[in-house]
Write an enzyme that holds these catalytic residues in place. Sequence first.
Site, short mmCIF file in Angstrom:
data_model
loop_
_atom_site.label_atom_id
_atom_site.label_comp_id
_atom_site.label_asym_id
_atom_site.label_seq_id
_atom_site.Cartn_x
_atom_site.Cartn_y
_atom_site.Cartn_z
N ASP A 48 53.95 75.11 7.21
CA ASP A 48 53.50 76.07 6.35
C ASP A 48 54.25 76.00 5.07
OD1 ASP A 48 52.29 77.00 8.72
OD2 ASP A 48 54.08 78.20 9.43
N GLU A 222 40.15 82.13 8.12
CA GLU A 222 41.05 82.02 9.32
C GLU A 222 42.51 82.81 8.95
OE1 GLU A 222 40.18 81.48 12.23
OE2 GLU A 222 41.79 81.65 13.58
#
Length: 616
Positions: A48, A222
């Site tokens: 991330d 998403e």
Amino acid sequence: MKVASPLRPGSPARRGALVIMALICAVMMIPGTARADNPIVQTIYTADPAPLVHNGRVYLYTGHDEDGSTYFTMKEWRVWSSADMVNWTDHGSPMSVATFSWASADAWAGQTVYRNGRFYWYVPVKDRASGQMAIGVGVSDSPTGPFTDAIGHPLVRNGEIDPTVFIDDDGQAYLYWGNPNLWYVRLNADMISYSGSPTRIPLTTAGFGTRTGDANRPTLYEEGPWVFKRNGLYYNVFAAKCCSEFIGYSTAPGPTGPWTYRGTVMPTQGSSFTNHPGVIDFNGGSYFFYHNGALPGGGGFTRSVAVEKFSYNADGTIPTMTMTTTGAPQVGTLNPYVRQEAETIAWESGVETEPSSEGGMNVGWIENGDYVKVKGVAFGSGATSFAARVASAASGGRIELHLDSVNGSLVGTCTVPGTGGWQTWTTVTCSVNGATGTHDLYLKYTGGSGYLFNVNWWQFTGGTGDGGDTGGNLLANGDMESGTTGWGTFGGTLSSVTGSAHGGSRALSITGRTASWNGITQDVTAKLTNGKSYTTSVWVRSQSGTPSAKATLAVTADGTTNYIQLTPATVVNTGGWTKLTGTATVSWSGTLTGATFYVETASGTDGFTIDDASFQ
Ligand code: FUB
């Protein structure tokens, strides 16, 4: 084998799987070949990515996948930084689930932004009371923390994740987040509260593409939004379609839409069923950060952050990129004549990092044959000695200094003694021979069995000694020993010349000048601090005539360019070298978009040669 090595007293949990991976990796690597630089971090699994450009460095905020995870088992966030996109300094973990007293688990995907002297880190984390995911805010005065809980409770809590924050040109900040929905809310100027209610962005197929095969989720969106603005166009780059995800993007004329789906930034690739975007501009280039499962043992829950450099298409669209092991090219070079942290790493084999008792991090868990590669080290005219800050509760070992590969040319060997403790530090020095020009440096650690020693920092001495790549020089290839690397021209023709250098063996010449402002240039946009005083030194030699050379800084902010004289105009003695020096305060109003260091002449168009330039 490393896995059989005894644990040091007080050591953190052993790296387990990573050790095996490092061994597999080392076996797979052919000694002497150039190593890939993606993934960026090899000491732990990272996920991330959220990059932030601040004061000439890229700060990279990531999550940390625990070794051997079978879920998104993430307890802390980590920070890394780089001035050159290839050598990354480990700043450890300045924020964790424990930072938020109300949180219980799941240090997932966040983003840090800078405003009014403070850094705000927005993260999804599980709220203990509700058991739902919520968005918390950490705050710090430093990009590397430590971060504290800014408000003592969730900023928003609706069970959804992955915050991104964008501050528009008018100062209005927006928080976006969400999976399965996509939300935004206007943040107040304090960055820790908001006005109005969270608003759901309509997930239309026109806005976010068409997903097939999932009646509940008709669009590609998403999770993991990353919102920014470029040339008046708003971008939302996001993880698309589960699972496996790819990276798609949409654009809009305003921060709240309407969004139009634009296509694929990065297709599904790389052994991880998630991916996660982070996009920045740095030092004149554009960079796309993402994650994959590329490290040995990597996968969907053991991910690694990587980066690619890219150029926007002329119409502002983003090209489709694929994952590489090469990564981004280096911006400039690394200066070995200033203290470098041992945990500044382009690639490593076998080592880990840990907090140092002297501040920051140190490299540890070193065993015989482990190494750290530092890329593009500018030794200039030649280093003469090397110093390292070391500690060892065992009997030490050696630091071998190799160029260009782990078994490449050996230019120095430092002996490390036992110091009586893993955090009992001493400085060792050794002589260096044959380190000139620019090379990849391999610090190869050797010795007996078990853990050998720790390293906190290192530094070479010697070099050009006057100007050139010494002491914090902001100019890449300031000693010009790496040819024209890092340099350009305003008009005229640039060439690297030998036989008449001031120091070392190379200098730079400009010929074919048609105006006095034609000169030898270097972009320093990403390296300046507003209001700071800089000292400049550059050697100039005339090729013909008597041009009065001067070093100038062209600073462009909010569309206006100002020219700051860095050195007084000085008459260059024909046939000899003259040193131009000066100190000047560099400041601007508004947003800095360009800054170029250059050497021009007060009048005339004769060619000239420069060498050993320093701007610091
Ligand atoms: O890392 C945990 C979750 O996986 C993130 O929040 C998502 O973006 C996905 O990358």
